[in-house]
Design a protein around this motif. Structure first.
Motif, short mmCIF file in Angstrom:
data_model
loop_
_atom_site.label_atom_id
_atom_site.label_comp_id
_atom_site.label_asym_id
_atom_site.label_seq_id
_atom_site.Cartn_x
_atom_site.Cartn_y
_atom_site.Cartn_z
N ASP A 133 0.81 -1.22 0.00
CA ASP A 133 0.00 0.00 0.00
C ASP A 133 0.84 1.27 0.00
N LYS A 164 -3.50 8.16 0.08
CA LYS A 164 -4.13 7.04 0.79
C LYS A 164 -3.09 6.06 1.31
N TRP A 195 -1.05 7.74 4.38
CA TRP A 195 -1.76 7.94 5.64
C TRP A 195 -2.38 6.64 6.17
N THR A 196 -2.69 5.71 5.30
CA THR A 196 -3.10 4.39 5.77
C THR A 196 -1.95 3.72 6.51
N THR A 197 -0.73 3.90 6.01
CA THR A 197 0.44 3.34 6.67
C THR A 197 0.65 4.00 8.03
N ARG A 205 -1.67 2.37 10.42
CA ARG A 205 -1.20 1.03 10.77
C ARG A 205 0.03 1.09 11.67
N PRO A 241 -7.77 8.63 5.86
CA PRO A 241 -7.90 7.53 4.90
C PRO A 241 -9.07 6.62 5.26
N LYS A 242 -9.77 6.14 4.24
CA LYS A 242 -10.85 5.19 4.46
C LYS A 242 -10.29 3.78 4.42
N PRO A 243 -10.67 2.95 5.38
CA PRO A 243 -10.11 1.58 5.42
C PRO A 243 -10.59 0.74 4.25
N GLU A 244 -9.75 -0.22 3.85
CA GLU A 244 -10.14 -1.17 2.81
C GLU A 244 -11.24 -2.08 3.35
N ASN A 299 -10.72 -2.67 11.87
CA ASN A 299 -10.65 -1.22 12.10
C ASN A 299 -11.67 -0.77 13.13
N HIS A 351 -17.61 5.02 7.68
CA HIS A 351 -16.61 5.58 6.78
C HIS A 351 -17.11 5.85 5.37
#
Length: 358
Positions: free
Chosen positions: A140, A147, A150-152, A155, A274-277, A284, A352
């Motif tokens: 990712d 995305k 900021w997702t990282t 995490r 960021p929106k989660p997958e 989440n 979300h």
């Protein structure tokens, strides 16, 4: 295999591969190993091969530095011929792989195919299912878009909440206090070298135990009811047909709906949320329920317990019964766990995606 026959046989004999070829051609597998009712395992292998091939193509043009990563991905997707198709195949293949692996796991659980003597077939399959998300997580960050960056970051905060080992694991991944050049390089090496090698090793182990223990019999059938066909060419031809069909399908989907790529990462834009997958919506939501000092319950304790239960299932359920009606307690427990995860996923989706944000 004679060295005086077909030119292919002469070549194999010249390369000293004739004995191995003879052994492969002599292998036979049950006829329903790849059929309309049993294809999730073979389809998983198809998707893994597509991921490796598309990923290898993208590696030719990727630069693992924050200043060039985004531009290299943008160039390979929008400027190279069929670049959008290749990246789209990579994107949709891993999404589909998670679904297919989940269905494969569910089918194996429902038919109790994890029971003796196939315990290690199940364990190796579960380990593959646990490693695949690590491949996705490390991938990712590589486009270095908003995305992914900021997702990282989200995490990383989850990793740091793990008791005792959290801070060490975060420093090991990032190589410093911030997500920068060192972190991107380490994610790149993990995603393109170490984790694929681990996946290949686990798949080889999975096939080894399958070859030694055999496929489980369908419910209500015995071994005497199962016919066998040659691995080569019969089963290989079926697998190749499946490979070509899904390569074309994912290629068409990618041509019409390209893989998403947001604007370049801006580490100063802390307002970006960021929106989660879809596949982490339930996890989440767990993180959102357990906050503060209890955060580790949602980030490590509950996911770790569920993973441990999956791995240990063949050693916990030792009864000879295989039909779901004869395993009512286990079916009820599994239903409650799946229902709870589905409920959390719905809550996460509403929060979300369905609820408008200012």
């Amino acid at each position: 295999m004679s060295s005086t026959g077909h030119p292919t046989e002469k070549l194999l004999a010249f390369l000293a591969l004739d004995r191995y070829a003879s052994r492969l051609c002599g292998l036979r597998v049950v006829d329903n190993a790849l059929s309309w009712t049993r294809f999730c395992g073979s389809l998983s292998l198809v998707l893994v091969v597509l991921l490796f091939l598309s990923g290898a193509f993208m590696m030719f043009y990727y630069s693992p530095t924050p200043g060039a990563a985004y531009d290299s991905v943008d160039f390979s997707q929008f400027s190279l011929p069929f670049g959008d198709v290749v990246r789209g195949v990579h994107y949709y293949a891993w999404n589909l792989l998670l679904v297919v692996l989940g269905l494969h796991l569910a089918g194996t659980f429902l038919t109790a195919a994890y029971k003796a003597p196939r315990q290690l077939v199940w364990v190796s399959g579960v380990l593959i299912l646990l490693v695949v998300p690590l491949c996705i997580i490390t991938g990712d960050l590589l486009p270095w878009d908003q995305k992914g960056y900021w997702t990282t970051q989200v995490r990383n905060s989850i990793i740091s909440s793990v008791p005792l080992a959290g801070d060490f694991m975060l420093r090991l991944l990032q190589g410093g206090p911030r997500t920068g050049t060192v972190a991107l390089t380490r994610f790149y090496v993990l995603h393109c070298v170490f984790l694929p090698l681990l996946v290949v090793k686990l798949i080889a182990i999975h096939f080894h135990f399958l070859a030694q223990r055999g496929l489980s019999e369908p419910l209500g059938e015995g071994k005497a009811d199962r016919g066998c066909v040659p691995l080569i060419p019969d089963m290989l031809n079926r697998w190749m047909l499946l490979f070509v069909a899904f390569a074309l399908l994912l290629g068409l989907v990618s041509a019409y709906w390209p893989a998403p790529l947001e604007s370049p990462a801006d580490p100063t834009d802390s307002a970006y949320v960021p929106k989660p997958e879809w596949w982490v919506l339930s996890l989440n939501q767990l993180v959102g329920i357990f906050r503060g000092p209890l955060m580790f319950i949602g980030t490590a304790a509950i996911p770790g317990l569920l993973a441990a239960l999956l791995v240990a299932l063949p050693f916990l359920d030792r009864s000879p019964a295989r039909h779901p009606a004869q395993r009512k307690l286990l079916m009820c427990v599994a239903f409650l766990i799946v229902a709870a995860m589905a409920g959390l996923a719905v809550m996460g989706y509403r929060e979300h995606f369905a609820t408008p944000h200012p």
